[in-house]
Write a protein that holds these residues in place. Structure first.
Motif, mmCIF file in Angstrom:
data_model
loop_
_atom_site.group_PDB
_atom_site.id
_atom_site.type_symbol
_atom_site.label_atom_id
_atom_site.label_comp_id
_atom_site.label_asym_id
_atom_site.label_seq_id
_atom_site.Cartn_x
_atom_site.Cartn_y
_atom_site.Cartn_z
ATOM 1 N N THR A 295 0.838 -1.181 0.000
ATOM 2 C CA THR A 295 0.000 0.000 0.000
ATOM 3 C C THR A 295 0.876 1.234 0.000
ATOM 4 O O THR A 295 1.870 1.302 0.704
ATOM 5 N N THR A 296 0.510 2.205 -0.829
ATOM 6 C CA THR A 296 1.258 3.442 -0.850
ATOM 7 C C THR A 296 0.316 4.605 -0.641
ATOM 8 O O THR A 296 -0.887 4.498 -0.849
ATOM 9 N N THR A 297 0.872 5.720 -0.221
ATOM 10 C CA THR A 297 0.087 6.925 -0.077
ATOM 11 C C THR A 297 0.720 8.024 -0.905
ATOM 12 O O THR A 297 1.939 8.108 -1.017
ATOM 13 N N HIS A 298 -0.116 8.835 -1.531
ATOM 14 C CA HIS A 298 0.354 9.998 -2.263
ATOM 15 C C HIS A 298 -0.834 10.929 -2.440
ATOM 16 O O HIS A 298 -1.985 10.495 -2.375
ATOM 17 N N PRO A 299 -0.580 12.219 -2.638
ATOM 18 C CA PRO A 299 -1.687 13.160 -2.779
ATOM 19 C C PRO A 299 -2.637 12.759 -3.899
ATOM 20 O O PRO A 299 -2.225 12.214 -4.923
ATOM 21 N N ALA A 300 -3.920 13.035 -3.704
ATOM 22 C CA ALA A 300 -4.937 12.691 -4.698
ATOM 23 C C ALA A 300 -4.558 13.278 -6.052
ATOM 24 O O ALA A 300 -4.163 14.432 -6.166
ATOM 25 N N GLY A 301 -4.653 12.441 -7.069
ATOM 26 C CA GLY A 301 -4.377 12.880 -8.432
ATOM 27 C C GLY A 301 -2.905 12.872 -8.806
ATOM 28 O O GLY A 301 -2.567 13.062 -9.962
ATOM 29 N N GLU A 302 -2.011 12.653 -7.858
ATOM 30 C CA GLU A 302 -0.578 12.642 -8.159
ATOM 31 C C GLU A 302 -0.170 11.269 -8.663
ATOM 32 O O GLU A 302 -0.589 10.251 -8.143
ATOM 33 N N ASP A 303 0.657 11.254 -9.693
ATOM 34 C CA ASP A 303 1.202 10.011 -10.231
ATOM 35 C C ASP A 303 2.175 9.425 -9.209
ATOM 36 O O ASP A 303 3.181 10.053 -8.885
ATOM 37 N N PRO A 304 1.910 8.213 -8.678
ATOM 38 C CA PRO A 304 2.790 7.646 -7.656
ATOM 39 C C PRO A 304 4.192 7.346 -8.184
ATOM 40 O O PRO A 304 5.124 7.209 -7.413
ATOM 41 N N GLY A 305 4.361 7.232 -9.502
ATOM 42 C CA GLY A 305 5.673 6.967 -10.075
ATOM 43 C C GLY A 305 6.483 8.220 -10.348
ATOM 44 O O GLY A 305 7.680 8.152 -10.591
ATOM 45 N N ARG A 306 5.844 9.363 -10.302
ATOM 46 C CA ARG A 306 6.510 10.632 -10.568
ATOM 47 C C ARG A 306 7.598 10.879 -9.531
ATOM 48 O O ARG A 306 7.445 10.539 -8.371
ATOM 49 N N VAL A 307 8.682 11.503 -9.965
ATOM 50 C CA VAL A 307 9.789 11.810 -9.060
ATOM 51 C C VAL A 307 9.737 13.297 -8.727
ATOM 52 O O VAL A 307 9.891 14.145 -9.598
ATOM 53 N N SER A 308 9.521 13.603 -7.468
ATOM 54 C CA SER A 308 9.496 14.996 -7.016
ATOM 55 C C SER A 308 10.859 15.373 -6.434
ATOM 56 O O SER A 308 11.698 14.498 -6.181
ATOM 57 N N GLN A 309 11.033 16.647 -6.184
ATOM 58 C CA GLN A 309 12.273 17.086 -5.525
ATOM 59 C C GLN A 309 12.371 16.466 -4.130
ATOM 60 O O GLN A 309 13.459 16.088 -3.692
ATOM 61 N N ASP A 310 11.235 16.339 -3.436
ATOM 62 C CA ASP A 310 11.241 15.681 -2.127
ATOM 63 C C ASP A 310 11.741 14.232 -2.245
ATOM 64 O O ASP A 310 12.508 13.763 -1.401
ATOM 65 N N ASP A 311 11.276 13.528 -3.297
ATOM 66 C CA ASP A 311 11.744 12.158 -3.525
ATOM 67 C C ASP A 311 13.259 12.136 -3.720
ATOM 68 O O ASP A 311 13.952 11.285 -3.145
ATOM 69 N N LEU A 312 13.775 13.047 -4.527
ATOM 70 C CA LEU A 312 15.218 13.088 -4.771
ATOM 71 C C LEU A 312 15.990 13.375 -3.483
ATOM 72 O O LEU A 312 17.050 12.798 -3.242
ATOM 73 N N ASP A 313 15.427 14.247 -2.646
ATOM 74 C CA ASP A 313 16.068 14.540 -1.358
ATOM 75 C C ASP A 313 16.092 13.293 -0.465
ATOM 76 O O ASP A 313 17.101 12.999 0.175
#
Length: 174
Positions: free
Chosen positions: A2-20
């Protein structure tokens, strides 16, 4: 998982937060990341999807790279305890398991081909597929990215990690 991510956001997308987070997890800037292939239940990256050719031009066969520190440590523990020997013996003795593992290899190659096909790594997947078990980290990464039933050795390893209390994809240990 199970994963969580903001509604409508692509869970595979790489954000700056992810890179950090990846920089903290790996202790370095990640290379060639094209997506987040699996996330912790808290939403942080667990597996990155990596380009088959890195920015410096070198080929990179490990499309699914396990980054979650607890998962990485758990796989390292199992490797140090020689779980690969047991899994290789099972592959040799169980034709159905061996066939499912060959199918996992084909799945891996097909998913990597979506990103490119460097000739230097053509036909090479990861983790020892299709005939042996070499790297549990790569096999768990593929299993988490592709979902249960795709990589039987990755699934067995995740089961062992969970049973032994080393790491559980259903619980946050970030």
């Amino acid at each position: 998982m199970t994963t969580t991510h903001p509604a409508g956001e692509d869970p595979g997308r790489v954000s700056q937060d992810d890179l950090d987070v990846l920089r903290l997890q790996l202790g370095r800037l990640p290379r060639g990341v094209v997506g987040i292939a699996a996330r912790c239940v808290c939403g942080r990256p667990t597996v990155v999807r990596t380009a088959p050719r890195l920015p410096d031009g070198s080929p990179f066969p490990t499309t699914y790279y396990l980054t979650h520190p607890a998962a990485v440590k758990g796989c390292s523990t199992l490797e140090a305890e020689h779980l690969m020997d047991e899994l290789n013996a099972r592959l040799s003795a169980d034709p159905e398991l061996a066939e499912a593992y060959r199918a996992a290899h084909a799945d891996y190659l097909a998913r990597r081909a979506e990103l490119g096909t460097p000739t230097e790594i053509e036909g090479v997947s990861a983790g020892g597929m299709p005939t042996r078990v070499k790297c549990l980290h790569a096999l768990v990464g593929h299993a988490l990215a592709a979902g249960p039933g795709t990589n039987p050795i990755g699934d067995l390893t995740i089961g062992t990690l969970t049973e032994r209390g080393l790491w559980d994809p259903a619980r946050c240990s970030c």
